[in-house]
Motif scaffolding. Structure first.
Motif, mmCIF file in Angstrom:
data_model
loop_
_atom_site.group_PDB
_atom_site.id
_atom_site.type_symbol
_atom_site.label_atom_id
_atom_site.label_comp_id
_atom_site.label_asym_id
_atom_site.label_seq_id
_atom_site.Cartn_x
_atom_site.Cartn_y
_atom_site.Cartn_z
ATOM 1 N N ILE A 94 -5.740 -7.096 11.960
ATOM 2 C CA ILE A 94 -5.052 -5.806 11.912
ATOM 3 C C ILE A 94 -5.495 -5.084 10.649
ATOM 4 O O ILE A 94 -5.269 -5.592 9.535
ATOM 5 C CB ILE A 94 -3.519 -5.969 11.906
ATOM 6 C CG1 ILE A 94 -3.048 -6.636 13.198
ATOM 7 C CG2 ILE A 94 -2.824 -4.629 11.748
ATOM 8 C CD1 ILE A 94 -1.545 -6.800 13.274
ATOM 9 N N ASN A 95 -6.134 -3.942 10.841
ATOM 10 C CA ASN A 95 -6.623 -3.150 9.699
ATOM 11 C C ASN A 95 -7.416 -4.036 8.725
ATOM 12 O O ASN A 95 -7.206 -4.014 7.505
ATOM 13 C CB ASN A 95 -5.452 -2.479 8.962
ATOM 14 C CG ASN A 95 -4.768 -1.430 9.809
ATOM 15 O OD1 ASN A 95 -5.226 -1.102 10.905
ATOM 16 N ND2 ASN A 95 -3.664 -0.891 9.311
ATOM 17 N N ILE A 107 -7.244 -7.173 8.248
ATOM 18 C CA ILE A 107 -6.481 -8.286 7.674
ATOM 19 C C ILE A 107 -6.230 -9.315 8.772
ATOM 20 O O ILE A 107 -5.685 -8.976 9.822
ATOM 21 C CB ILE A 107 -5.143 -7.816 7.076
ATOM 22 C CG1 ILE A 107 -5.384 -6.747 6.016
ATOM 23 C CG2 ILE A 107 -4.368 -8.992 6.494
ATOM 24 C CD1 ILE A 107 -6.171 -7.223 4.815
ATOM 25 N N VAL A 140 -4.453 -12.060 11.002
ATOM 26 C CA VAL A 140 -3.035 -12.286 11.266
ATOM 27 C C VAL A 140 -2.903 -13.230 12.452
ATOM 28 O O VAL A 140 -3.689 -13.167 13.411
ATOM 29 C CB VAL A 140 -2.300 -10.949 11.584
ATOM 30 C CG1 VAL A 140 -0.839 -11.205 11.952
ATOM 31 C CG2 VAL A 140 -2.372 -10.000 10.397
ATOM 32 N N LEU A 174 5.269 -7.990 7.519
ATOM 33 C CA LEU A 174 3.854 -7.694 7.731
ATOM 34 C C LEU A 174 3.582 -6.208 7.528
ATOM 35 O O LEU A 174 2.552 -5.836 6.944
ATOM 36 C CB LEU A 174 3.432 -8.123 9.139
ATOM 37 C CG LEU A 174 1.979 -7.831 9.521
ATOM 38 C CD1 LEU A 174 1.019 -8.536 8.572
ATOM 39 C CD2 LEU A 174 1.694 -8.243 10.964
ATOM 40 N N THR A 182 3.394 -5.682 3.870
ATOM 41 C CA THR A 182 2.157 -6.235 3.307
ATOM 42 C C THR A 182 0.978 -5.307 3.571
ATOM 43 O O THR A 182 0.108 -5.107 2.695
ATOM 44 C CB THR A 182 1.879 -7.625 3.912
ATOM 45 O OG1 THR A 182 2.983 -8.490 3.637
ATOM 46 C CG2 THR A 182 0.609 -8.221 3.337
ATOM 47 N N LEU A 183 0.910 -4.736 4.771
ATOM 48 C CA LEU A 183 -0.199 -3.843 5.135
ATOM 49 C C LEU A 183 0.032 -2.416 4.636
ATOM 50 O O LEU A 183 -0.833 -1.552 4.854
ATOM 51 C CB LEU A 183 -0.365 -3.829 6.662
ATOM 52 C CG LEU A 183 -0.719 -5.177 7.303
ATOM 53 C CD1 LEU A 183 -0.782 -5.042 8.824
ATOM 54 C CD2 LEU A 183 -2.055 -5.694 6.761
ATOM 55 N N ASN A 184 1.224 -2.182 4.018
ATOM 56 C CA ASN A 184 1.556 -0.852 3.498
ATOM 57 C C ASN A 184 1.478 0.211 4.596
ATOM 58 O O ASN A 184 0.891 1.288 4.421
ATOM 59 C CB ASN A 184 0.636 -0.489 2.335
ATOM 60 C CG ASN A 184 1.182 0.674 1.505
ATOM 61 O OD1 ASN A 184 2.394 0.921 1.501
ATOM 62 N ND2 ASN A 184 0.292 1.385 0.832
ATOM 63 N N LEU A 185 2.074 -0.113 5.746
ATOM 64 C CA LEU A 185 2.033 0.807 6.877
ATOM 65 C C LEU A 185 3.134 1.860 6.765
ATOM 66 O O LEU A 185 4.230 1.586 6.279
ATOM 67 C CB LEU A 185 2.207 0.019 8.186
ATOM 68 C CG LEU A 185 1.137 -1.044 8.473
ATOM 69 C CD1 LEU A 185 1.481 -1.820 9.733
ATOM 70 C CD2 LEU A 185 -0.235 -0.379 8.617
ATOM 71 N N VAL A 193 -1.893 0.955 14.356
ATOM 72 C CA VAL A 193 -2.796 0.025 13.678
ATOM 73 C C VAL A 193 -4.070 -0.139 14.503
ATOM 74 O O VAL A 193 -4.090 0.146 15.707
ATOM 75 C CB VAL A 193 -2.133 -1.357 13.465
ATOM 76 C CG1 VAL A 193 -0.896 -1.232 12.595
ATOM 77 C CG2 VAL A 193 -1.797 -2.006 14.797
#
Length: 376
Positions: free
Chosen positions: A226-227, A229, A231, A248, A251-254, A279
């Protein structure tokens, strides 16, 4: 005078002398405690007084007559007021037809036509109702509720407010419980059947479920990206949405770009997501842009649940058998086994109807000879 209490007793003890005649006592009492009856209020009380359900007619008659005497209404006008307060329309019409000129004449008619079940219970000498002479001078001597002889009654009253027998809900001694939605008595708004019916509606509710897996080798467990990263994810082919946990997403700063949605899950419970995020998801080398709903970490065993928002995209092919689950692009070329053909024994494949094939597909066909082997 010995029965005086409260302010009257204080007034009595403050007198310099008590040697007065009865007429003098009356004058002093009236001057010390003046009382003026409001005629308008008396008239309103008289008009409001009507016969009640299961109330003996003589009780209604004498209480109504006492109110009429207070208003100085007598004769034919008193008769008309008494008839006007009758709740039984049939009896009211019959009483009007008599054309009585005095209340006493009307009383004889009412007593001869009353329901036997409305007769007073006189077995108790200390009953609820006082004598006729007392009722004319003191209205409070009558009880507000009538004691009815139930020997001839064919049914038992039931109160929908307190769920007890013996009285209607209009005479319930307990606080009235009424629903603000359906206006019915006996239940609160939160327990109303209308609310229960609305809770069963599933309009605009996405279907998903919280899935926990204990098998680390399950074919539905996938390593995805995902992006950019890596997972761990779980594939749920029956879920209409793709879910990821709040941890999550942090963590991904979505950033959320769609409002929360109601999600119906396992056990038919409804939970609301925190919002939607877009994403870039890659599984088995198949990439796609997916709208994911963010949920609390307690709803998912793994950080990501892949649903139909990815598996049903036009370019995604899902290959699944009893042992494996694999995602392929629609331009994927299947690797077929190489076969040695015998040119001396050609096989004719017959298709029962014309078929337009765009990529790999299953087509019904048959051959005119018995042949063992694979047909490609």
């Amino acid at each position: 005078m010995q029965k005086l209490q409260g302010l009257a007793k204080t007034w009595y003890e403050s007198l310099n002398s008590i040697l007065f005649s009865w007429d003098e006592w009356q004058g002093k009492l009236l001057s010390a405690f003046p009382f003026e009856q409001n005629y308008g209020q008396s008239l309103e009380d008289m008009i409001r007084r009507k016969s009640k359900f299961s109330e003996p007619l003589e009780v209604y008659y004498y209480e109504k007559l006492a109110l009429l005497n207070r208003c100085d209404i007598e004769g034919k006008r008193a008769v008309e007021c008494i008839i006007h307060g009758l709740s039984d329309k049939t009896m009211k019409s019959s009483a009007n037809a008599l054309r009585c000129t005095q209340p006493d004449q009307l009383l004889q008619f009412l007593m001869s036509n009353k329901d036997p079940s409305q007769s007073l219970d006189r077995s108790n000498s200390k009953g609820q109702y006082a004598s006729t002479s007392e009722s004319l001078t003191n209205k409070s001597s009558f009880s507000r509720t009538s004691k009815v002889n139930n020997n001839n009654s064919h049914y038992e009253l039931f109160c929908f407010n307190c769920k007890e027998k013996g009285h209607p809900y209009l005479k319930c001694p307990k606080p009235l419980i009424q629903c603000a939605k359906c206006r019915r008595v006996g239940h609160k708004t939160e327990n109303c059947a209308i609310n229960l019916g609305n809770n069963n509606k599933t309009d605009n509710v996405q279907k998903t479920m919280c899935i926990l897996t204990s098998s680390p080798n399950s074919k539905f467990l996938k390593d995805c990206i995902i992006n950019d990263i890596p997972v761990k994810s779980f594939v749920d082919l029956g879920s209409e949405v793709t879910l990821l946990t709040q941890s999550l997403a942090a963590t991904l700063n979505l950033k959320y770009n769609s409002p929360p949605l109601p999600l119906r899950g396992f056990g038919n419970d409804i939970v609301h997501s925190s919002g939607g995020v877009d994403v870039e998801l890659s599984v088995d080398g198949v990439r796609g842009r997916v709208r994911c709903q963010v949920v609390d970490d307690s709803f998912l065993d793994l950080p990501l649940l892949i649903g139909q928002s990815f598996t049903e995209q036009p370019h995604v092919i899902v290959y699944k058998n009893a042992l494996e689950l694999k995602f392929l692009n629609d331009n994927y070329e299947f690797e077929f086994p190489r076969l040695d053909f015998d040119d001396n024994k050609p096989v004719t494949i017959i298709v029962p109807f014309d078929v337009d094939i765009f990529g790999p597909a299953l087509v019904k066909a048959h051959v005119d000879t018995v042949t063992n082997g694979d047909i490609l």
